[in-house]
Design a protein around this motif. Structure first.
Motif, PDB file in Angstrom:
ATOM      1  N   ASP A   1       0.845  -1.196   0.000  1.00 11.53           N
ATOM      2  CA  ASP A   1       0.000   0.000   0.000  1.00 11.53           C
ATOM      3  C   ASP A   1       0.880   1.245   0.000  1.00 11.53           C
ATOM      4  OD1 ASP A   1      -2.314   1.508   0.065  1.00 11.53           O
ATOM      5  OD2 ASP A   1      -2.911   0.915   2.096  1.00 11.53           O
ATOM      6  N   TYR A   2       0.205   2.370  -0.028  1.00  6.66           N
ATOM      7  CA  TYR A   2       0.927   3.634  -0.038  1.00  6.66           C
ATOM      8  C   TYR A   2       1.751   3.801   1.230  1.00  6.66           C
ATOM      9  CZ  TYR A   2      -2.133   5.831   3.466  1.00  6.66           C
ATOM     10  OH  TYR A   2      -2.780   6.159   4.626  1.00  6.66           O
ATOM     11  N   VAL A   3       2.846   4.536   1.107  1.00  6.48           N
ATOM     12  CA  VAL A   3       3.673   4.901   2.245  1.00  6.48           C
ATOM     13  C   VAL A   3       4.001   6.387   2.112  1.00  6.48           C
ATOM     14  CG1 VAL A   3       4.682   2.612   2.572  1.00  6.48           C
ATOM     15  CG2 VAL A   3       5.780   4.219   1.004  1.00  6.48           C
ATOM     16  N   LYS A   4       4.604   6.930   3.123  1.00 10.62           N
ATOM     17  CA  LYS A   4       4.955   8.344   3.115  1.00 10.62           C
ATOM     18  C   LYS A   4       5.846   8.657   1.907  1.00 10.62           C
ATOM     19  CE  LYS A   4       6.810  11.953   6.149  1.00 10.62           C
ATOM     20  NZ  LYS A   4       7.432  12.224   7.476  1.00 10.62           N
ATOM     21  N   GLY A   5       5.408   9.603   1.094  1.00 14.24           N
ATOM     22  CA  GLY A   5       6.176   9.994  -0.089  1.00 14.24           C
ATOM     23  C   GLY A   5       5.881   9.177  -1.330  1.00 14.24           C
ATOM     24  N   LYS A   6       5.061   8.117  -1.184  1.00 19.54           N
ATOM     25  CA  LYS A   6       4.701   7.265  -2.327  1.00 19.54           C
ATOM     26  C   LYS A   6       3.207   6.953  -2.257  1.00 19.54           C
ATOM     27  CE  LYS A   6       9.234   5.015  -2.756  1.00 19.54           C
ATOM     28  NZ  LYS A   6       9.945   3.704  -2.778  1.00 19.54           N
ATOM     29  N   ALA A   7       2.428   7.939  -2.680  1.00 21.07           N
ATOM     30  CA  ALA A   7       0.978   7.841  -2.529  1.00 21.07           C
ATOM     31  C   ALA A   7       0.343   6.750  -3.387  1.00 21.07           C
ATOM     32  CB  ALA A   7       0.333   9.189  -2.859  1.00 21.07           C
ATOM     33  N   LYS A   8       0.998   6.374  -4.466  1.00 21.36           N
ATOM     34  CA  LYS A   8       0.413   5.388  -5.378  1.00 21.36           C
ATOM     35  C   LYS A   8       1.115   4.030  -5.317  1.00 21.36           C
ATOM     36  CE  LYS A   8      -1.205   8.915  -8.626  1.00 21.36           C
ATOM     37  NZ  LYS A   8      -1.195   9.405 -10.040  1.00 21.36           N
ATOM     38  N   ALA A   9       1.890   3.811  -4.273  1.00 16.11           N
ATOM     39  CA  ALA A   9       2.654   2.569  -4.156  1.00 16.11           C
ATOM     40  C   ALA A   9       1.761   1.389  -3.798  1.00 16.11           C
ATOM     41  CB  ALA A   9       3.747   2.723  -3.103  1.00 16.11           C
ATOM     42  N   GLY A  10       2.219   0.208  -4.159  1.00 13.14           N
ATOM     43  CA  GLY A  10       1.625  -1.014  -3.657  1.00 13.14           C
ATOM     44  C   GLY A  10       0.575  -1.665  -4.530  1.00 13.14           C
ATOM     45  N   ILE A  11       0.319  -2.910  -4.217  1.00 13.24           N
ATOM     46  CA  ILE A  11      -0.673  -3.712  -4.923  1.00 13.24           C
ATOM     47  C   ILE A  11      -2.050  -3.062  -4.851  1.00 13.24           C
ATOM     48  CG2 ILE A  11      -1.859  -5.942  -4.906  1.00 13.24           C
ATOM     49  CD1 ILE A  11       0.777  -7.090  -3.634  1.00 13.24           C
ATOM     50  N   ILE A  12      -2.380  -2.532  -3.694  1.00 11.27           N
ATOM     51  CA  ILE A  12      -3.705  -1.943  -3.497  1.00 11.27           C
ATOM     52  C   ILE A  12      -3.951  -0.798  -4.461  1.00 11.27           C
ATOM     53  CG2 ILE A  12      -5.033  -0.519  -1.862  1.00 11.27           C
ATOM     54  CD1 ILE A  12      -3.983  -2.400   0.361  1.00 11.27           C
ATOM     55  N   ASN A  13      -2.927  -0.038  -4.759  1.00 10.61           N
ATOM     56  CA  ASN A  13      -3.091   1.134  -5.626  1.00 10.61           C
ATOM     57  C   ASN A  13      -2.777   0.857  -7.099  1.00 10.61           C
ATOM     58  OD1 ASN A  13      -3.765   3.188  -3.534  1.00 10.61           O
ATOM     59  ND2 ASN A  13      -1.784   2.518  -2.734  1.00 10.61           N
ATOM     60  N   ASN A  14      -2.683  -0.403  -7.436  1.00 11.03           N
ATOM     61  CA  ASN A  14      -2.483  -0.794  -8.829  1.00 11.03           C
ATOM     62  C   ASN A  14      -3.707  -1.570  -9.311  1.00 11.03           C
ATOM     63  OD1 ASN A  14      -1.686  -1.705 -11.324  1.00 11.03           O
ATOM     64  ND2 ASN A  14       0.191  -2.708 -10.617  1.00 11.03           N
ATOM     65  N   PRO A  15      -4.645  -0.908  -9.953  1.00  8.64           N
ATOM     66  CA  PRO A  15      -5.890  -1.563 -10.356  1.00  8.64           C
ATOM     67  C   PRO A  15      -5.706  -2.699 -11.351  1.00  8.64           C
ATOM     68  CG  PRO A  15      -5.703   0.624 -11.334  1.00  8.64           C
ATOM     69  CD  PRO A  15      -4.607   0.506 -10.342  1.00  8.64           C
ATOM     70  N   LYS A  16      -4.530  -2.808 -11.941  1.00  8.34           N
ATOM     71  CA  LYS A  16      -4.273  -3.898 -12.884  1.00  8.34           C
ATOM     72  C   LYS A  16      -4.057  -5.241 -12.176  1.00  8.34           C
ATOM     73  CE  LYS A  16      -2.128  -0.924 -16.395  1.00  8.34           C
ATOM     74  NZ  LYS A  16      -0.888  -0.658 -17.183  1.00  8.34           N
ATOM     75  N   VAL A  17      -3.803  -5.188 -10.859  1.00  7.23           N
ATOM     76  CA  VAL A  17      -3.556  -6.405 -10.091  1.00  7.23           C
ATOM     77  C   VAL A  17      -4.845  -6.839  -9.392  1.00  7.23           C
ATOM     78  CG1 VAL A  17      -2.224  -7.473  -8.240  1.00  7.23           C
ATOM     79  CG2 VAL A  17      -1.164  -5.731  -9.697  1.00  7.23           C
ATOM     80  N   ALA A  18      -5.312  -8.036  -9.726  1.00 10.64           N
ATOM     81  CA  ALA A  18      -6.522  -8.555  -9.084  1.00 10.64           C
ATOM     82  C   ALA A  18      -6.218  -8.931  -7.636  1.00 10.64           C
ATOM     83  CB  ALA A  18      -7.019  -9.780  -9.836  1.00 10.64           C
ATOM     84  N   ILE A  19      -7.124  -8.559  -6.742  1.00  9.56           N
ATOM     85  CA  ILE A  19      -6.936  -8.897  -5.332  1.00  9.56           C
ATOM     86  C   ILE A  19      -7.730 -10.160  -5.043  1.00  9.56           C
ATOM     87  CG2 ILE A  19      -7.205  -8.145  -2.946  1.00  9.56           C
ATOM     88  CD1 ILE A  19      -6.875  -5.286  -3.903  1.00  9.56           C
ATOM     89  N   THR A  20      -7.078 -11.289  -5.270  1.00  7.45           N
ATOM     90  CA  THR A  20      -7.673 -12.596  -5.015  1.00  7.45           C
ATOM     91  C   THR A  20      -6.697 -13.421  -4.188  1.00  7.45           C
ATOM     92  OG1 THR A  20      -6.707 -13.635  -6.979  1.00  7.45           O
ATOM     93  CG2 THR A  20      -8.840 -12.532  -7.259  1.00  7.45           C
ATOM     94  N   LYS A  21      -7.211 -14.499  -3.615  1.00  5.16           N
ATOM     95  CA  LYS A  21      -6.370 -15.373  -2.793  1.00  5.16           C
ATOM     96  C   LYS A  21      -5.186 -15.903  -3.599  1.00  5.16           C
ATOM     97  CE  LYS A  21      -7.886 -19.480  -2.017  1.00  5.16           C
ATOM     98  NZ  LYS A  21      -8.725 -20.594  -1.526  1.00  5.16           N
ATOM     99  N   ASP A  22      -5.464 -16.432  -4.780  1.00  8.05           N
ATOM    100  CA  ASP A  22      -4.390 -17.015  -5.584  1.00  8.05           C
ATOM    101  C   ASP A  22      -3.371 -15.971  -6.026  1.00  8.05           C
ATOM    102  OD1 ASP A  22      -5.452 -19.538  -5.335  1.00  8.05           O
ATOM    103  OD2 ASP A  22      -6.534 -19.490  -7.234  1.00  8.05           O
ATOM    104  N   LYS A  23      -3.846 -14.778  -6.348  1.00 10.34           N
ATOM    105  CA  LYS A  23      -2.929 -13.736  -6.795  1.00 10.34           C
ATOM    106  C   LYS A  23      -2.008 -13.292  -5.663  1.00 10.34           C
ATOM    107  CE  LYS A  23      -1.293 -11.021  -9.966  1.00 10.34           C
ATOM    108  NZ  LYS A  23      -0.548 -11.600 -11.103  1.00 10.34           N
ATOM    109  N   LEU A  24      -2.573 -13.087  -4.496  1.00  6.86           N
ATOM    110  CA  LEU A  24      -1.738 -12.665  -3.370  1.00  6.86           C
ATOM    111  C   LEU A  24      -0.743 -13.751  -2.981  1.00  6.86           C
ATOM    112  CD1 LEU A  24      -4.167 -10.677  -1.041  1.00  6.86           C
ATOM    113  CD2 LEU A  24      -2.668  -9.854  -2.864  1.00  6.86           C
ATOM    114  N   LYS A  25      -1.135 -15.010  -3.093  1.00 11.60           N
ATOM    115  CA  LYS A  25      -0.203 -16.106  -2.827  1.00 11.60           C
ATOM    116  C   LYS A  25       0.961 -16.067  -3.820  1.00 11.60           C
ATOM    117  CE  LYS A  25      -1.968 -20.240  -2.054  1.00 11.60           C
ATOM    118  NZ  LYS A  25      -2.891 -21.419  -2.138  1.00 11.60           N
ATOM    119  N   SER A  26       0.636 -15.822  -5.086  1.00 14.90           N
ATOM    120  CA  SER A  26       1.686 -15.817  -6.113  1.00 14.90           C
ATOM    121  C   SER A  26       2.615 -14.614  -5.974  1.00 14.90           C
ATOM    122  CB  SER A  26       1.053 -15.815  -7.510  1.00 14.90           C
ATOM    123  OG  SER A  26       0.456 -14.566  -7.811  1.00 14.90           O
ATOM    124  N   LEU A  27       2.112 -13.533  -5.403  1.00 11.79           N
ATOM    125  CA  LEU A  27       2.917 -12.324  -5.266  1.00 11.79           C
ATOM    126  C   LEU A  27       3.775 -12.313  -4.002  1.00 11.79           C
ATOM    127  CD1 LEU A  27       0.351  -9.586  -6.390  1.00 11.79           C
ATOM    128  CD2 LEU A  27       2.384 -10.356  -7.642  1.00 11.79           C
TER     129      LEU A  27
END
Length: 387
Positions: A119-145
């Motif tokens: 997720d976002y951190v100080k100085g990087k507002a768009k960081a992380g899986i959560i802020n990347n709409p191209k990445v599906a948030i599913t059980k299998d995807k998070l396991k693979s990541l």
């Protein structure tokens, strides 16, 4: 005194002497110790799952209606559930169900984590899986990541949930302070994805814990059945779990590294400031295994044939020494003051650093005495280093 009276007195004295002597103790066998060890493992994993489910229910309530109060309740539930997971770490480090080649430990408790991977951190507002709409948030995807591209690229487990609940810790006197508005649509970018992430990652962790527990379930053809039949090789595994957690992991990776770097990022639970409890929980787990005694979530105590009793049959002094070591480690661990990230700062003679160093030194001694205990059972060259 008549001959009959003398005989009666002699018989009475003999009976008193007999009752004063303890009955000969039944010999503790390797099989009995391994069976009871497995009972303790299954009971503690079952309690960890139950506590995690309770946490999940509170988190679900928070996600359904985010508020300062529901966020505080979710944090409290995480802390409570964590208490039941930590003692299970004594069953690691010998390629058992938790951390063999297919084991889920890296998805359950991997750390340290690069929080910007999630997720976002100080100085990087768009960081992380959560802020990347191209990445599906599913059980299998998070396991693979999880740990993809680096060990600190952690996407799942206790510390991912911790980061989502507390956020980064910029407070020297306390934990992180993520705002509940991060989970409300219109108040923060990708709040819906943040809610989904929290829900998925919590469910995945419980599923992973359940799969480990199944391998320790009694009366099944599983890892447990092979472990109980493993005789001295399984004793070595149980002792290795204690030895590595004592020296290589807790004293070394989790404490000496943090003392060396004085870096908040190197403490175990750096977002919630729960590291002092992590240390205590691990030592409690060691004590459970060594003493063959576990007090469950229901308050009932499970007790039986133990490693200590097995060693005591051959060398009572060594058995008592290890018990004393663990008690000392636990006493000193309880003296560490929260937050841990402030205890490790300063010069060598700073009060906090001295408290932490005392625990490290106690654990080092404990590790050496565990090696001696293992040798008493014919287990040579017990490893206390990380595999």
């Amino acid at each position: 005194m008549t001959r009959l009276n003398r005989l009666l007195c002699s018989a009475f004295a003999a009976s008193l002497f007999a009752t004063a002597l303890p009955s000969q103790a039944t010999e503790i066998t390797n099989s009995a110790v391994l069976e009871h060890y497995s009972n303790v493992v299954y009971a503690s994993y079952s309690d960890s799952i139950a506590a995690a489910r309770e946490m999940q229910a509170v988190i679900d309530a928070f996600l359904a209606a985010p508020s300062a109060e529901s966020l505080a309740a979710a944090r409290k539930a995480w802390l409570a559930a964590r208490e039941f997971y930590l003692p299970t770490e004594a069953y690691r480090f010998y390629s058992g169900p938790i951390d063999d080649a297919q084991g889920p430990e890296a998805r359950i408790n991997a750390w340290p984590i690069d929080e910007s991977y999630i997720d976002y951190v100080k100085g990087k507002a768009k960081a992380g899986i959560i802020n990347n709409p191209k990445v599906a948030i599913t059980k299998d995807k998070l396991k693979s990541l999880n740990e993809k591209g680096g060990e600190e690229n952690v996407s799942t487990g206790w510390h991912a949930i911790e980061f989502l609940l507390w956020g980064q810790d910029f407070n020297a006197k306390g934990p992180g302070d993520r705002q509940f508005t991060d989970f409300i649509d219109g108040k923060a970018p990708n709040a819906d994805r943040r809610r989904q992430y929290m829900k998925v990652v919590t469910g995945l962790m419980i599923e992973d814990l359940e799969n480990v527990a199944k391998q320790w379930m009694p009366a099944e053809q599983n890892y447990r059945s092979k472990f109980v039949a493993g005789d001295k090789e399984s004793l070595k595994k149980a002792l290795t779990g204690l030895g590595v957690l004592t020296r290589g992991e807790l004293a070394g990776q989790r404490m000496e590294v943090a003392m060396d770097t004085q870096n908040q990022e190197d403490e175990h639970s750096c977002f919630s400031d729960n590291t002092h409890r992590d240390i205590i929980g691990d030592v409690v787990g060691m004590q459970n295994v060594w003493e063959g005694r576990y007090t469950g979530k229901d308050g009932k105590t499970l007790e039986g044939a133990s490693l200590k009793a097995l060693v005591a049959q051959k060398n009572p002094a060594v058995a008592d020494l290890v018990s004393a070591d663990i008690l000392q480690s636990l006493k000193l661990a309880n003296e560490i003051q929260a937050p841990f990230d402030q205890e490790i700062i300063g010069k060598k003679d700073a009060p906090g650093r001295k408290r932490v160093q005392a625990v490290i030194d106690a654990l080092k001694k404990q590790g050496k005495d565990l090696v001696a205990a293992a040798e008493t059972l014919g287990v040579k060259r017990l490893s206390t280093k990380q595999p």
